[in-house]
Design a protein around this motif. Structure first.
Motif, PDB file in Angstrom:
ATOM      1  N   ALA A  16      18.547 -34.309  50.445  1.00 47.05           N
ATOM      2  CA  ALA A  16      17.410 -34.611  49.569  1.00 47.05           C
ATOM      3  C   ALA A  16      17.771 -34.428  48.104  1.00 47.05           C
ATOM      4  O   ALA A  16      17.415 -35.239  47.242  1.00 47.05           O
ATOM      5  CB  ALA A  16      16.222 -33.726  49.937  1.00 47.05           C
ATOM      6  N   VAL A  17      18.501 -33.359  47.789  1.00 51.97           N
ATOM      7  CA  VAL A  17      18.908 -33.114  46.406  1.00 51.97           C
ATOM      8  C   VAL A  17      19.814 -34.235  45.917  1.00 51.97           C
ATOM      9  O   VAL A  17      19.645 -34.744  44.800  1.00 51.97           O
ATOM     10  CB  VAL A  17      19.620 -31.750  46.295  1.00 51.97           C
ATOM     11  CG1 VAL A  17      20.232 -31.581  44.910  1.00 51.97           C
ATOM     12  CG2 VAL A  17      18.651 -30.621  46.588  1.00 51.97           C
ATOM     13  N   SER A  18      20.753 -34.628  46.751  1.00 51.67           N
ATOM     14  CA  SER A  18      21.659 -35.711  46.351  1.00 51.67           C
ATOM     15  C   SER A  18      20.888 -37.009  46.119  1.00 51.67           C
ATOM     16  O   SER A  18      21.140 -37.732  45.148  1.00 51.67           O
ATOM     17  CB  SER A  18      22.709 -35.908  47.455  1.00 51.67           C
ATOM     18  OG  SER A  18      23.578 -36.972  47.125  1.00 51.67           O
ATOM     19  N   ALA A  19      19.925 -37.292  46.983  1.00 49.24           N
ATOM     20  CA  ALA A  19      19.125 -38.515  46.827  1.00 49.24           C
ATOM     21  C   ALA A  19      18.279 -38.453  45.559  1.00 49.24           C
ATOM     22  O   ALA A  19      18.125 -39.461  44.843  1.00 49.24           O
ATOM     23  CB  ALA A  19      18.236 -38.709  48.053  1.00 49.24           C
ATOM     24  N   ALA A  20      17.742 -37.289  45.255  1.00 52.10           N
ATOM     25  CA  ALA A  20      16.919 -37.149  44.042  1.00 52.10           C
ATOM     26  C   ALA A  20      17.764 -37.354  42.791  1.00 52.10           C
ATOM     27  O   ALA A  20      17.339 -38.021  41.838  1.00 52.10           O
ATOM     28  CB  ALA A  20      16.265 -35.771  44.012  1.00 52.10           C
ATOM     29  N   GLU A  21      18.948 -36.775  42.773  1.00 53.77           N
ATOM     30  CA  GLU A  21      19.811 -36.913  41.601  1.00 53.77           C
ATOM     31  C   GLU A  21      20.267 -38.358  41.416  1.00 53.77           C
ATOM     32  O   GLU A  21      20.287 -38.860  40.282  1.00 53.77           O
ATOM     33  CB  GLU A  21      21.009 -35.971  41.738  1.00 53.77           C
ATOM     34  CG  GLU A  21      20.600 -34.510  41.615  1.00 53.77           C
ATOM     35  CD  GLU A  21      21.733 -33.536  41.874  1.00 53.77           C
ATOM     36  OE1 GLU A  21      21.612 -32.362  41.487  1.00 53.77           O
ATOM     37  OE2 GLU A  21      22.750 -33.951  42.482  1.00 53.77           O
ATOM     38  N   SER A  22      20.566 -39.042  42.515  1.00 48.21           N
ATOM     39  CA  SER A  22      20.922 -40.465  42.409  1.00 48.21           C
ATOM     40  C   SER A  22      19.726 -41.282  41.938  1.00 48.21           C
ATOM     41  O   SER A  22      19.851 -42.169  41.086  1.00 48.21           O
ATOM     42  CB  SER A  22      21.411 -40.985  43.771  1.00 48.21           C
ATOM     43  OG  SER A  22      22.606 -40.348  44.150  1.00 48.21           O
ATOM     44  N   VAL A  79      10.518 -39.521  45.768  1.00 51.34           N
ATOM     45  CA  VAL A  79      10.417 -40.306  47.002  1.00 51.34           C
ATOM     46  C   VAL A  79      11.750 -40.393  47.732  1.00 51.34           C
ATOM     47  O   VAL A  79      11.813 -40.163  48.957  1.00 51.34           O
ATOM     48  CB  VAL A  79       9.835 -41.706  46.695  1.00 51.34           C
ATOM     49  CG1 VAL A  79       9.960 -42.610  47.920  1.00 51.34           C
ATOM     50  CG2 VAL A  79       8.379 -41.588  46.260  1.00 51.34           C
ATOM     51  N   PRO A  80      12.876 -40.705  47.054  1.00 48.65           N
ATOM     52  CA  PRO A  80      14.161 -40.683  47.778  1.00 48.65           C
ATOM     53  C   PRO A  80      14.474 -39.322  48.383  1.00 48.65           C
ATOM     54  O   PRO A  80      15.052 -39.234  49.468  1.00 48.65           O
ATOM     55  CB  PRO A  80      15.173 -41.043  46.694  1.00 48.65           C
ATOM     56  CG  PRO A  80      14.412 -41.803  45.682  1.00 48.65           C
ATOM     57  CD  PRO A  80      13.054 -41.181  45.678  1.00 48.65           C
ATOM     58  N   ALA A  81      14.099 -38.236  47.687  1.00 49.35           N
ATOM     59  CA  ALA A  81      14.341 -36.905  48.232  1.00 49.35           C
ATOM     60  C   ALA A  81      13.551 -36.689  49.516  1.00 49.35           C
ATOM     61  O   ALA A  81      14.069 -36.134  50.506  1.00 49.35           O
ATOM     62  CB  ALA A  81      13.959 -35.851  47.199  1.00 49.35           C
ATOM     63  N   ILE A  82      12.313 -37.130  49.525  1.00 48.64           N
ATOM     64  CA  ILE A  82      11.478 -36.978  50.725  1.00 48.64           C
ATOM     65  C   ILE A  82      12.047 -37.785  51.881  1.00 48.64           C
ATOM     66  O   ILE A  82      12.140 -37.303  53.027  1.00 48.64           O
ATOM     67  CB  ILE A  82      10.032 -37.432  50.409  1.00 48.64           C
ATOM     68  CG1 ILE A  82       9.385 -36.444  49.433  1.00 48.64           C
ATOM     69  CG2 ILE A  82       9.208 -37.538  51.680  1.00 48.64           C
ATOM     70  CD1 ILE A  82       8.105 -36.965  48.824  1.00 48.64           C
TER      71      ILE A  82
END
Length: 572
Positions: free
Chosen positions: A519-525, A496-499
């Motif tokens: 998106a990648v950075s948000a997913a990893e966080s 969801v954060p990635a989206i």
């Protein structure tokens, strides 16, 4: 060593009391550790009594085989210790009439002595008694004559044959002769993967290293005849069966029954694998397997391992094995399914599966772009298998790494010509993952890909915004299917954060590559943040606060494949 026991010195008695509670047709004989059949006819009308036993620790043998059509009594010694003579004598007195008793004895010195002395005392009282000694362990054939070998799991088949014969009301001599003929056509060989632990002991009688197995062991924790390296189940089965077949001189065209017996700590899954191997092995030798049984029928406490027994049969012996018994532990049946596969019914395909033929010039372009990106995803999942397994083991059942490895293999196997349109490629991936991954990951990923495929169905050349909409529809599908939402410590906490980052970045003026990086950075966080979330969905929710401290494996997997796609996202 942790055990579910009270006083180790009372374990046999307490065990028998537990067995008796579940066996209405049996009862404990006075103060003796003997389980006997209830409801026997008056002594003058009784058929031949079938009595067996030995040291305890072999459950369900021997008490589990008491019942009409099998044992009249089971005499239970202390763990791995022969029962006393008087207990055997009381069993003979309690179950015999003028037709006498047959004692089935496994070939160990203590059993032969105590059962033999009890037989002499009973004969002195006028009770006819015969003894049949089972010595089916073929692993000792190079060191000793047949009558000097140990008796092991094949004994259960002798119990069944003798019990069925006695139930016909035939004389003692005929029952004994039938049992002896069965013994002469019976061979067994076992393997241990480790030792077993006696009640009250703090360690196993012997231990095997990870690179060792013990071939030809007995059933009392004693060592085998050869210590060797582990081998695949098919190869191990070949080793055991070759010894049995050679010892019994079984030829092509003969008929046998097969017993794969667990030694106490072997899962049914592994026993079934051995049964499969043994059946196939015998079939290749043109030996017909008329009946087969698989399970723990005569154990060695908590020993991991198994034995294979083969008994040569004819119609008469088969009829005895097929006859009814009220024994609670005889597995019954044994009929072999000679055809184990069924054709899948051919049905019309109502889904929008992709056309595997390239029909347009731009179709080839999509395939050339998508294939390297998907291969990168697969390689990333394979590289992170151990990490995903470790994370899932801390809060789940530890299968995520293996599931993602299967997903990766399925992705790599997708042919390039199935990737000719974005919608078709996603549908193909959904089908591949649905078939490759068991557990929860498969349905989640397959559902997400099917939903995303539908979102792009009318977009021959999807824009970045089209991909963002498909991305969001995939997450919605996962949430609907699993009932989870962001914040529940699941894969959605990375997805969801990635989206949001991808969609928000595009709307804020970023190009597709820049938005994907966000998106990648948000997913990893988001994945790392799950380490501090209390799980509210999935298997981890059963652990509550115990799951804290490590990130959710499913969320980490999402971040992993999003990162792998990043080099393949163009700016437009």
């Amino acid at each position: 060593m942790k055990k579910l026991l009270n006083d180790p010195s009372k374990v046999v008695r307490e065990m028998l009391e537990g067995i008796a509670r579940l066996t209405p047709h049996a009862a404990i004989l006075g103060d003796e550790n003997v389980l006997v059949r209830r409801g026997l006819p008056t002594p003058s009308e009784r058929p031949v009594a079938i009595i067996s036993g030995g040291g305890s620790g072999h459950e369900p043998a021997h008490g589990g085989y008491v019942g009409a059509g099998m044992l009249s009594a089971a005499v239970c010694g202390e763990v791995f210790t022969s029962p006393p003579t008087d207990a055997v004598l009381e069993a003979i007195r309690a179950t015999s009439g003028p037709n006498g008793a047959l004692l089935i004895v496994k070939n160990y010195t203590g059993d032969r002595l105590n059962f033999g002395l009890a037989a002499e005392l009973a004969r002195a009282e006028g009770i006819p008694v015969e003894i049949v000694t089972v010595a089916d362990d073929v692993s000792l054939r190079a060191q000793s004559q047949r009558n000097q070998r140990r008796g092991i799991a094949g004994t259960v088949l002798v119990h069944k044959i003798a019990g069925a014969m006695a139930a016909r009301g035939v004389p003692l001599a005929q029952v004994a002769a039938t049992a002896r003929e069965a013994c002469a056509n019976l061979g067994t060989m076992g393997v241990a993967l480790d030792g077993c632990t006696l009640p009250g002991a703090d360690k196993a009688g012997f231990r095997l290293a990870d690179n060792e197995i013990e071939l030809g062991l007995g059933i009392h924790g004693e060592k085998g005849v050869e210590r060797t390296a582990p081998m695949p189940a098919d190869q191990l089965t070949e080793t055991l069966l070759s010894n049995i077949i050679e010892d019994l001189a079984i030829k092509s065209g003969e008929r046998v029954v097969l017993l794969v017996n667990g030694l106490g700590a072997t899962p049914d899954m592994e026993l079934a694998v051995v049964l499969r191997a043994a059946f196939n092995n015998l079939t290749r030798r043109n030996v017909t397997v008329e009946r087969a049984w698989c399970g723990t029928l005569l154990s060695a406490l908590n020993m991991p391992g198994c034995s294979i027994s083969v008994l040569r049969v004819d119609d008469e012996r088969l009829a005895l094995l097929d006859s009814e018994t009220e024994s609670r532990s005889w597995p019954g049946g044994g009929k072999v399914n000679q055809s184990i596969r069924m054709r899948i019914a051919v049905t019309s395909n109502l889904t929008s599966e992709p056309n595997s033929t390239v029909t347009h010039e731009n179709d080839a372009g999509w395939a050339q772009r998508l294939k390297p990106a998907l291969d990168a995803v697969a390689h990333a999942l394979i590289a992170n298998e151990a990490i995903l397994t470790d994370l899932d083991s801390k809060a789940g059942d530890g299968d995520l790494g293996a599931s993602m490895k299967r997903a990766a293999d399925a992705i790599v196997a997708v042919p390039t010509n199935a990737l000719t349109t974005p919608s078709g490629a996603l549908a193909t991936l959904g089908t591949a993952l649905r078939r490759a991954i068991a557990g929860s990951s498969g349905p989640f990923y397959a559902t997400a890909l099917v939903r995303a495929s539908r979102s792009l169905a009318n977009a021959a050349e999807p824009t970045a915004q089209d991909w963002a909409a498909a991305f969001r529809s995939a997450a919605d599908a996962i949430s609907e299917l699993g009932g989870a939402k962001a914040g529940d410590r699941t894969m959605l906490d990375a997805l969801v954060p990635a989206i949001e980052a991808f969609d928000g970045g595009l709307k804020g003026g970023l190009n597709a590559a820049e938005a994907w990086a966000a998106a990648v950075s948000a997913a990893e966080s988001g994945a790392q943040d799950t380490a501090h979330m209390s799980p509210r969905a999935g298997r981890a929710s059963y652990l509550g606060a115990r799951a804290l401290g490590s990130p959710d494996g499913g969320a980490v997997a999402i971040a992993c494949w999003l990162r792998a796609l990043q080099p393949h996202i163009t700016s437009r």
